[in-house]
Design an enzyme around this catalytic site. Structure first.
Site, PDB file in Angstrom:
ATOM      1  N   HIS A 128       4.053 -16.702 -13.231  1.00 19.82           N
ATOM      2  CA  HIS A 128       2.852 -16.707 -14.059  1.00 19.82           C
ATOM      3  C   HIS A 128       3.124 -16.010 -15.394  1.00 19.82           C
ATOM      4  O   HIS A 128       3.835 -15.007 -15.449  1.00 19.82           O
ATOM      5  CB  HIS A 128       1.712 -15.960 -13.355  1.00 19.82           C
ATOM      6  CG  HIS A 128       1.131 -16.699 -12.200  1.00 19.82           C
ATOM      7  ND1 HIS A 128      -0.155 -16.478 -11.750  1.00 19.82           N
ATOM      8  CD2 HIS A 128       1.647 -17.657 -11.391  1.00 19.82           C
ATOM      9  CE1 HIS A 128      -0.399 -17.264 -10.712  1.00 19.82           C
ATOM     10  NE2 HIS A 128       0.685 -17.982 -10.467  1.00 19.82           N
TER      11      HIS A 128
ATOM     12  N   THR B 264      -3.959 -37.146 -13.649  1.00 22.99           N
ATOM     13  CA  THR B 264      -4.505 -38.315 -14.321  1.00 22.99           C
ATOM     14  C   THR B 264      -5.592 -37.904 -15.305  1.00 22.99           C
ATOM     15  O   THR B 264      -6.113 -36.787 -15.252  1.00 22.99           O
ATOM     16  CB  THR B 264      -5.110 -39.284 -13.297  1.00 22.99           C
ATOM     17  OG1 THR B 264      -6.241 -38.655 -12.684  1.00 22.99           O
ATOM     18  CG2 THR B 264      -4.100 -39.669 -12.224  1.00 22.99           C
TER      19      THR B 264
ATOM     20  N   LYS C 195      -2.275 -15.663   3.359  1.00 22.28           N
ATOM     21  CA  LYS C 195      -1.551 -16.843   2.896  1.00 22.28           C
ATOM     22  C   LYS C 195      -0.426 -16.399   1.968  1.00 22.28           C
ATOM     23  O   LYS C 195      -0.664 -15.638   1.026  1.00 22.28           O
ATOM     24  CB  LYS C 195      -2.490 -17.795   2.154  1.00 22.28           C
ATOM     25  CG  LYS C 195      -1.778 -18.914   1.386  1.00 22.28           C
ATOM     26  CD  LYS C 195      -2.780 -19.841   0.745  1.00 22.28           C
ATOM     27  CE  LYS C 195      -2.122 -20.761  -0.266  1.00 22.28           C
ATOM     28  NZ  LYS C 195      -3.073 -21.735  -0.813  1.00 22.28           N
TER      29      LYS C 195
ATOM     30  N   LYS D  43       2.365 -17.572  -0.783  1.00 19.45           N
ATOM     31  CA  LYS D  43       2.857 -18.604  -1.689  1.00 19.45           C
ATOM     32  C   LYS D  43       4.374 -18.651  -1.570  1.00 19.45           C
ATOM     33  O   LYS D  43       5.071 -17.697  -1.906  1.00 19.45           O
ATOM     34  CB  LYS D  43       2.451 -18.295  -3.129  1.00 19.45           C
ATOM     35  CG  LYS D  43       2.987 -19.292  -4.149  1.00 19.45           C
ATOM     36  CD  LYS D  43       2.363 -20.665  -3.972  1.00 19.45           C
ATOM     37  CE  LYS D  43       0.936 -20.688  -4.452  1.00 19.45           C
ATOM     38  NZ  LYS D  43       0.324 -22.039  -4.336  1.00 19.45           N
TER      39      LYS D  43
ATOM     40  N   PRO E 285       4.541 -23.739   0.197  1.00 21.94           N
ATOM     41  CA  PRO E 285       5.661 -23.846  -0.746  1.00 21.94           C
ATOM     42  C   PRO E 285       5.427 -24.839  -1.876  1.00 21.94           C
ATOM     43  O   PRO E 285       6.359 -25.157  -2.622  1.00 21.94           O
ATOM     44  CB  PRO E 285       6.810 -24.308   0.150  1.00 21.94           C
ATOM     45  CG  PRO E 285       6.129 -25.161   1.174  1.00 21.94           C
ATOM     46  CD  PRO E 285       4.768 -24.535   1.414  1.00 21.94           C
TER      47      PRO E 285
ATOM     48  N   HIS F 177      -9.341 -24.097  -1.892  1.00 21.14           N
ATOM     49  CA  HIS F 177      -8.199 -23.704  -2.712  1.00 21.14           C
ATOM     50  C   HIS F 177      -8.657 -22.830  -3.871  1.00 21.14           C
ATOM     51  O   HIS F 177      -9.814 -22.863  -4.274  1.00 21.14           O
ATOM     52  CB  HIS F 177      -7.534 -24.973  -3.247  1.00 21.14           C
ATOM     53  CG  HIS F 177      -6.582 -24.760  -4.372  1.00 21.14           C
ATOM     54  ND1 HIS F 177      -6.945 -24.926  -5.698  1.00 21.14           N
ATOM     55  CD2 HIS F 177      -5.284 -24.383  -4.393  1.00 21.14           C
ATOM     56  CE1 HIS F 177      -5.895 -24.676  -6.471  1.00 21.14           C
ATOM     57  NE2 HIS F 177      -4.884 -24.343  -5.709  1.00 21.14           N
ATOM     58  N   SER F 178      -7.732 -22.048  -4.391  1.00 21.47           N
ATOM     59  CA  SER F 178      -8.041 -21.188  -5.534  1.00 21.47           C
ATOM     60  C   SER F 178      -6.855 -21.153  -6.478  1.00 21.47           C
ATOM     61  O   SER F 178      -5.702 -21.120  -6.045  1.00 21.47           O
ATOM     62  CB  SER F 178      -8.347 -19.769  -5.056  1.00 21.47           C
ATOM     63  OG  SER F 178      -8.288 -18.849  -6.127  1.00 21.47           O
ATOM     64  N   ASN F 179      -7.161 -21.172  -7.762  1.00 21.75           N
ATOM     65  CA  ASN F 179      -6.173 -20.874  -8.784  1.00 21.75           C
ATOM     66  C   ASN F 179      -6.645 -19.617  -9.492  1.00 21.75           C
ATOM     67  O   ASN F 179      -7.678 -19.048  -9.153  1.00 21.75           O
ATOM     68  CB  ASN F 179      -6.025 -22.052  -9.751  1.00 21.75           C
ATOM     69  CG  ASN F 179      -4.656 -22.095 -10.411  1.00 21.75           C
ATOM     70  OD1 ASN F 179      -4.009 -21.073 -10.606  1.00 21.75           O
ATOM     71  ND2 ASN F 179      -4.201 -23.293 -10.740  1.00 21.75           N
TER      72      ASN F 179
ATOM     73  N   ARG G 119      -0.843 -22.913 -19.857  1.00 22.01           N
ATOM     74  CA  ARG G 119      -0.051 -22.285 -18.804  1.00 22.01           C
ATOM     75  C   ARG G 119       1.246 -23.051 -18.589  1.00 22.01           C
ATOM     76  O   ARG G 119       1.253 -24.279 -18.477  1.00 22.01           O
ATOM     77  CB  ARG G 119      -0.855 -22.243 -17.501  1.00 22.01           C
ATOM     78  CG  ARG G 119      -0.065 -21.624 -16.364  1.00 22.01           C
ATOM     79  CD  ARG G 119      -0.886 -21.457 -15.108  1.00 22.01           C
ATOM     80  NE  ARG G 119      -0.026 -21.207 -13.961  1.00 22.01           N
ATOM     81  CZ  ARG G 119      -0.460 -21.015 -12.732  1.00 22.01           C
ATOM     82  NH1 ARG G 119      -1.748 -21.055 -12.490  1.00 22.01           N
ATOM     83  NH2 ARG G 119       0.387 -20.799 -11.748  1.00 22.01           N
TER      84      ARG G 119
END
Length: 446
Positions: free
Chosen positions: A32, A113, A202, A204, A233, A342-344, A425
């Site tokens: 990041h 897309t 969880k 990553k 992964p 899900h989360s970002n 990003r």
């Protein structure tokens, strides 16, 4: 349509891009950047109510967001069914859309897309409309979605391999230290558990060779016996490697998330893993989860028909908002597919929105992901809090959060001061500061 009688007509829209501090968290793409872009949306109604929304803030989202903002003037915040068609009409196709084999670096969400970009823009505006409508009606957002079925929403600790600091001392310092081996991962998980009360975890993955990540999960299982564990992964493994890892960890994982890329590969892994016998829980094989190969309604049929995934990780930013998330939940329930979220990297507006919609979904089968504990900055007057690994569902009208304009201004000034290098990003570019020869790894890596 307009609804001036009730003061729900949109008279102004404010879009404020910000850069938010992000730790040096590692993934299969790289690391990041020290700051990540988000877009804060404010919809002001004729009645004087301001609704808040949040979504991705990369450059490719800003132009369509401005087009949609302009088109919403004079419309009612209640006209939500018109939003998708309006966005399709005014936003156009983005040149940032990619081909079939591409991976979105920011969200690692598979094919990127033009339609997916529009949905991510649309989601922030839909949340802002619901927030404004709820405030005007004196109702929480969950009431506008049909009412809550739970008072608290469970979240999972989101563990990352990470460095102690960003290259060259950039970014904001923290006291977490590095986590580059099983001991570091366990220490991170223990801090999450002790600080926030998380009881599921969880990791990553896709950062180190699979054997090292297997060892980390085994160490977590030893430290937190019987607790739900997940490994993600981001499609970094081949089908063969995915099957090997599933065989190694099938007795301790709650599910394995996106071990390989694409629906075809996931279907192959699922067939092999789920045909290998039954787990101690009585379920057949190890469930596979995704937020990469099923991120739109068009992608559901192929994946479900092939039994490629057994858990879909909903993300209202991907699917076009909170109401679409509920539609997804209904489809999953119909086909016997599990659901989580899900989360970002996100701020409190997004967490509040996630919590409101999660409260309305009857069969939310697993704790939701959240990056929020990693974010030391926010644009709210009061941060949302985790207690026993859960967030209380607010009954305050709208989302139940208040914008801190001073803090918003600080984060926007950071965005204005940036020379453009952080406005989009790019985890691979961030990694090249530490390793100049780094290129985005071809998938599968292992």
């Amino acid at each position: 349509m307009t609804d001036a009688r009730h003061g729900l007509t949109i008279t102004e829209v404010r879009l404020t891009p910000v850069l938010v501090a992000d730790p040096p968290l590692l993934n299969t793409q790289g690391v990041h950047q020290p700051y990540t872009p988000r877009l804060i949306i404010e919809l002001i109604t004729e009645g004087g109510v301001t609704g808040l929304g949040e979504t991705y803030g990369d450059s490719k989202y800003l132009a369509p967001a401005q087009l949609l903002a302009t088109a919403l003037i004079g419309r009612s915040v209640t006209d939500l069914n018109e939003l998708p068609a309006l966005a399709a009409e005014v936003c156009g196709d983005s040149p940032a859309a990619t081909g079939a084999d591409a991976v979105d670096v920011g969200g690692l969400r598979g094919v990127q897309t033009a339609g997916k970009l529009r949905l991510s823009v649309l989601s922030g505006f839909e949340v802002a409309c619901l927030d404004a409508w709820g405030q005007a009606a004196g109702l929480p957002v969950h009431a506008l979605l049909g009412g809550k079925v739970r008072d608290r929403v469970e979240y999972s600790a989101y563990l990352f391999y990470r460095w102690a600091g960003h290259p060259d001392g950039r970014g904001e310092r923290d006291d977490w230290g590095a986590a580059l081996d099983p001991a570091g991962v366990v220490a991170q998980a223990r801090r999450f558990a002790d600080t926030y009360g998380f009881t599921s975890f969880k990791l990553k993955g896709g950062v180190f060779p699979p054997d090292e990540e297997i060892a980390a999960v085994r160490a977590l299982a030893a430290e937190f016996p019987g607790r739900p564990l997940r490994l993600d992964p981001n499609g970094a493994w081949s089908v063969k490697t995915s099957c090997q890892v599933a065989d190694e960890l099938g007795d301790v994982l709650e599910y394995l998330e996106d071990p390989t890329s694409g629906t075809a590969g996931m279907a192959e892994v699922a067939a092999a893993v789920r045909g290998a016998g039954r787990r101690p829980s009585g379920r057949a094989g190890l469930p596979l989860a995704t937020n990469m190969c099923v991120t739109t309604f068009d992608e559901i049929a192929g994946a479900f028909a092939r039994d490629a995934v057994q858990v879909v990780l909903a993300d209202h930013h991907y699917w076009g908002g909170l109401r679409a998330t509920r539609e997804l939940a209904a489809v999953c329930r119909t086909f016997g597919v599990g659901l989580s979220m899900h989360s970002n990297t996100h701020l409190g507006i997004s967490l509040a929105a996630m919590t409101q919609v999660a409260a309305t979904v009857p069969h939310l089968d697993h704790a939701c992901d959240s990056h929020y504990p990693w974010q030391t900055e926010d644009v709210l007057t009061e941060r949302l809090t985790f207690r026993d690994g859960r967030v209380d569902v607010s009954d305050t009208p709208g989302l139940g959060v208040t914008l801190d304009r001073d803090r918003l201004a600080v984060l926007h000034r950071r965005w204005l001061a940036d020379d453009g290098g952080l406005r989009d990003r790019d985890d691979a570019a961030a990694m090249r500061l530490a390793d100049p020869g780094w290129v985005t790894p071809a998938l599968p890596r292992w």
